[in-house]
Design a protein around this motif. Structure first.
Motif, short mmCIF file in Angstrom:
data_model
loop_
_atom_site.label_atom_id
_atom_site.label_comp_id
_atom_site.label_asym_id
_atom_site.label_seq_id
_atom_site.Cartn_x
_atom_site.Cartn_y
_atom_site.Cartn_z
N GLN B 65 7.29 -10.10 18.00
CA GLN B 65 6.70 -10.27 16.68
C GLN B 65 5.24 -9.82 16.60
OE1 GLN B 65 6.98 -14.21 15.11
NE2 GLN B 65 6.70 -13.55 13.02
N ASN B 68 2.28 -5.29 18.60
CA ASN B 68 1.17 -4.37 18.37
C ASN B 68 -0.18 -5.07 18.54
OD1 ASN B 68 -0.26 -1.98 17.57
ND2 ASN B 68 -0.47 -2.88 15.54
N ALA B 69 -0.27 -6.31 18.06
CA ALA B 69 -1.51 -7.05 18.20
C ALA B 69 -1.89 -7.22 19.67
CB ALA B 69 -1.38 -8.41 17.52
N GLN B 72 -3.13 -3.92 21.05
CA GLN B 72 -4.49 -3.65 20.57
C GLN B 72 -5.51 -4.47 21.35
OE1 GLN B 72 -5.38 -1.33 18.57
NE2 GLN B 72 -3.34 -0.70 17.93
N ALA B 73 -5.18 -5.74 21.56
CA ALA B 73 -6.10 -6.62 22.28
C ALA B 73 -6.27 -6.15 23.71
CB ALA B 73 -5.58 -8.05 22.24
N SER B 192 11.71 -10.94 11.11
CA SER B 192 10.50 -10.77 10.31
C SER B 192 9.78 -9.53 10.80
CB SER B 192 9.59 -11.99 10.43
OG SER B 192 9.17 -12.13 11.76
N PRO B 377 0.42 1.25 10.89
CA PRO B 377 0.33 -0.22 10.95
C PRO B 377 -0.02 -0.84 9.59
CG PRO B 377 -0.77 0.72 12.84
CD PRO B 377 -0.38 1.87 11.95
N VAL B 378 -0.90 -0.19 8.84
CA VAL B 378 -1.27 -0.74 7.53
C VAL B 378 -0.15 -0.53 6.53
CG1 VAL B 378 -2.89 -0.53 5.62
CG2 VAL B 378 -3.71 -0.51 7.97
N SER B 381 2.55 -3.09 7.23
CA SER B 381 2.08 -4.43 6.89
C SER B 381 2.08 -4.63 5.37
CB SER B 381 0.69 -4.64 7.48
OG SER B 381 0.07 -5.73 6.91
N ALA B 382 1.63 -3.61 4.65
CA ALA B 382 1.58 -3.72 3.19
C ALA B 382 2.99 -3.77 2.60
CB ALA B 382 0.81 -2.54 2.60
N GLN B 385 4.63 -7.16 3.14
CA GLN B 385 4.10 -8.15 2.20
C GLN B 385 4.77 -7.98 0.84
OE1 GLN B 385 1.87 -10.68 3.15
NE2 GLN B 385 2.72 -11.39 1.21
#
Lengths: 294, 421
Positions: B65, B68-69, B72-73, B192, B377-378, B381-382, B385
């Motif tokens: 889930q 990607n985060a 990135q971290a 999700s 990624p944006v 994400s958009a 939503q």
């Protein structure tokens, strides 16, 4: 005296250094970054943007809604949870057979990881007549309840999260209040009983005043924890429907990690910090902690 | 106490110096997806480790889930592994950020030619080849054949004669009238994140809309919120408002027989086939006017710039791409094998194979890759939503406008994502 000060400084140094390194410095970083356009992993140069990030988040309806939800959450959950914890603590502050067993039982949810609790409650709130909550409400309303999809319902999503949070968090406050209750000297009650005070009077004039500091501490901590609401939202509703259950923390994580807009996330955390600071200052002003008289 | 410490540290020193200096340790990150996939990959790594003595692979699973985060971290912290698995469309962002090593010169040309066109297309960016999957994905409608028979609607024979929007509505209505709770379609709402974009953006393309203008990837305005895209999302919202969708909280809506249709990916094939046997049919997604469209691209492997030993990583990649290994994975997760040899040998994808539709969709141009841009990624994400708002009954035009504005803002903020060398 000097040497005492030195020893005090020396003793507190490790904790202070830790605070500085892991709280103060990162926070100052966040403030500085919120004025830039920092993106996660971007090869483009960093640029100064002034208050642009703040202008954007305040014109973003989702963020405004998130702030509002956070406030509603604090206003509802903090009093409810504190009262419930006090009631439980009073109930469990007796010498009954097997009381430790009950205390353990009520404290158990605190030990579970929040994510696990959230997953369990997702199952409890399952839509349709067979969902546990729906079935329960159907039973108590004698069949007058129409099944709802709680977590996707604009009116029920946030309350559902509140219920989960209260169930999970009450035990922690209960234990703190229990400790506070047990620190109240028994002589006070004895003296009150001799003076003819009943149970209720004893509660109002001895228990509550003696618990004052503990209660203030509990309310403050709960307020701060409630402002950081994230896990349940992420697992149960993902902020939906239509931002009905989004929170500042959720919006921040979405911005910084899902959309890689670190500066925007940083600006959000600065706002959250200021709001929480304001609320806790207000609370302190309303209820000053009394110094222990020794 | 000191004695023990001394002995302990001595033991440490000895054990460290004892290691052979020519042993290469490779760190590999993979997503913790389906249990069967995990098991196969673990066994593959074990086999690879035992086949030779120079390379030891250490496999770490990361939750899907927030994958990607986590990447990135790790990249910010300089902690990326040697070999990284990631979901296909994130490739362009990772290349833009400078995390990936091109594979053109590392992988043998013969092996590169072996790969399916869809895998090659997905892995190429700006003229270089960066990522390779051992399988590609398939997306379709699984159905209970016997339930459809009663509705009297023809079962599509392939992607070129998929149900139209109206036919699909008829099917849903007919199924619902015979169903105790009226919920007849499973959209995997228990998933999700990326699933929503993967599974439902093909509807936009089928109606003539899209996530973003694909000519230059500079704007979503007028594409994502175009009348065509809104029409597609309207069809989707109607299924919700009419009560056709099962929320699938227990992920058993289809296997338990609660619904007759399940909108799902290749990874469900083995579980569904086991539950339904010969009653299982696999159909293309509905056609909203411009032909049936479906998703493609799955998890792929890339070599990070962080790796000190890309040659060793390539040996692992080539091992995973051997026909036998590809087939083991494909048999476990029902995905489309990534090499021609493997596909030819797979009983599932042969001419009369039960999953032949997935292969036809990929080879016949019915599948659309998710946008090949660092803005992905944006974008995802958009769109996620927007999907959530729409499924909850929100205003469609509003939700799509908001998503388009957000994507365009991000592209502007990143100066249109110019190539940085």
């Amino acid at each position: 005296m000097d040497s005492r000060n030195f020893i005090a400084a020396f003793m507190s140094a490790p904790a202070l250094v830790g605070l500085l390194l892991f709280v103060v410095v990162p926070f100052l970083f966040a403030v500085a970054l919120s004025f830039t356009n920092l993106r996660l992993g971007s090869p483009l140069p960093l640029e100064w943007m002034g208050f642009e990030q703040y202008r954007r988040i305040f014109s973003d309806p989702s963020f405004v809604r998130a702030l509002l939800n956070n406030l509603v959450f604090v206003v509802v959950v903090v009093p409810l949870q504190t009262v419930l914890a006090l009631v439980l603590a009073l109930l469990l502050n007796r010498r009954l057979y097997g009381i430790t067993w009950f205390r353990t039982l009520f404290f158990m949810p605190v030990v579970f990881p929040l994510s696990l609790v959230a997953v369990v409650w997702v199952l409890i709130f399952a839509p349709g007549p067979n969902g546990m909550m729906n079935a329960f409400l159907d039973l108590v309303s004698l069949g007058n309840w129409t099944p709802r999809d709680f977590l996707h319902d604009p009116y029920f999503a946030l309350p559902a999260i509140m219920l989960t949070s209260i169930w999970q968090g009450t035990g922690f406050q209960m234990v703190i209040l229990l400790a506070g209750l047990q620190a109240i000297p028994a002589e006070l009650y004895e003296a009150a009983a001799i003076d003819g005070a009943g149970r209720r009077q004893q509660f109002w004039h001895i228990t509550l005043p003696q618990l004052r500091n503990t209660l203030i501490f509990v309310v403050l901590v709960t307020t701060i924890l409630a402002s950081r609401l994230f896990d349940q939202v992420q697992i149960m509703t993902q902020g939906g429907p239509n931002d009905a259950s989004t929170t500042v923390m959720f919006e921040t994580v979405e911005a910084a990690f899902a959309r890689q807009q670190v500066a925007r996330g940083a600006a959000m955390t600065v706002i959250l910090f200021l709001v929480v600071l304001l609320i806790t200052r207000l609370q302190r002003r309303v209820a000053r902690q009394e110094r222990e008289v020794t | 106490m000191w004695k023990y410490l001394l002995i302990g540290s001595l033991a440490l020193i000895i054990s460290c110096s004892d290691q052979q200096s020519d042993l290469t340790v490779l760190m590999v990150w993979a997503h913790a997806g389906q249990a069967v996939e995990r098991k196969v990959l673990e066994q593959q790594v074990k086999r690879f480790n035992s086949l030779q003595t120079e390379i030891q692979v250490q496999l770490t699973f990361i939750p899907e889930q927030s994958y990607n985060a986590q990447v990135q971290a790790a990249a910010v912290a300089g902690e990326l592994p040697d070999m990284l698995e990631f979901d296909g469309p994130f490739l362009y962002n990772y290349v833009w950020q400078g995390h990936l090593e091109p594979l053109d010169k590392l992988l043998s040309a013969k092996l590169q030619e072996e790969l399916l066109p869809s895998i090659q297309k997905q892995g190429h960016y700006l003229g270089k080849f960066y990522a390779v999957g051992t399988f590609d994905s398939g997306l379709g409608l699984y159905a209970r054949r016997s339930a459809l028979k009663d509705t009297g609607v023809q079962i599509p024979s392939g992607p070129d004669n998929a149900w139209t929007d109206d036919e699909f509505a008829t099917v849903l209505a007919a199924l619902a009238s015979r169903d105790p709770d009226g919920r007849v379609l499973d959209l995997k709402l228990n998933y999700s994140g990326e699933w929503f974009t993967y599974a439902f953006s093909p509807l936009l393309q089928s109606a003539g809309g899209d996530l973003i203008d694909r000519n230059d990837y500079q704007s979503a305005e007028g594409i994502l919120n175009s009348p065509q895209s809104v029409r597609a999302m309207k069809a989707l919202q109607n299924w919700f408002t009419r009560g056709y969708i099962d929320s699938n909280v227990d992920d058993a809506a289809f296997v338990s027989g609660r619904v007759a249709l399940s909108w799902a990916g290749h990874w469900e094939y083995s579980r569904y086939a086991e539950a339904l046997g010969s009653d299982l049919a696999l159909l293309p997604l509905p056609d909203l006017g411009k032909g049936s469209r479906t998703g493609q691209g799955s998890w792929v492997w890339g070599i990070t710039k962080h790796s000190k030993n890309p040659q060793a990583v390539v040996r692992l990649l080539e091992f995973l791409l051997q026909p036998n290994e590809v087939l083991v994975m494909a048999a476990a997760n029902g995905a489309v094998p990534a090499t021609r040899t493997a596909i030819a040998r797979s009983p599932l994808y042969g001419d009369k194979g039960p999953l032949q539709l997935f292969a036809r969709q990929l080879q016949g141009g019915f599948s659309v890759p998710r946008p090949q841009t660092p803005a992905y990624p944006v974008i995802t994400s958009a769109f996620q939503q927007a999907f959530i708002d729409i499924r909850n009954g929100g205003d469609i035009q509003n939700a799509m406008d908001k998503a388009a504005t957000e994507i365009d803002q991000d592209i502007r903020d990143n100066k249109g994502y110019p190539q940085v060398d």
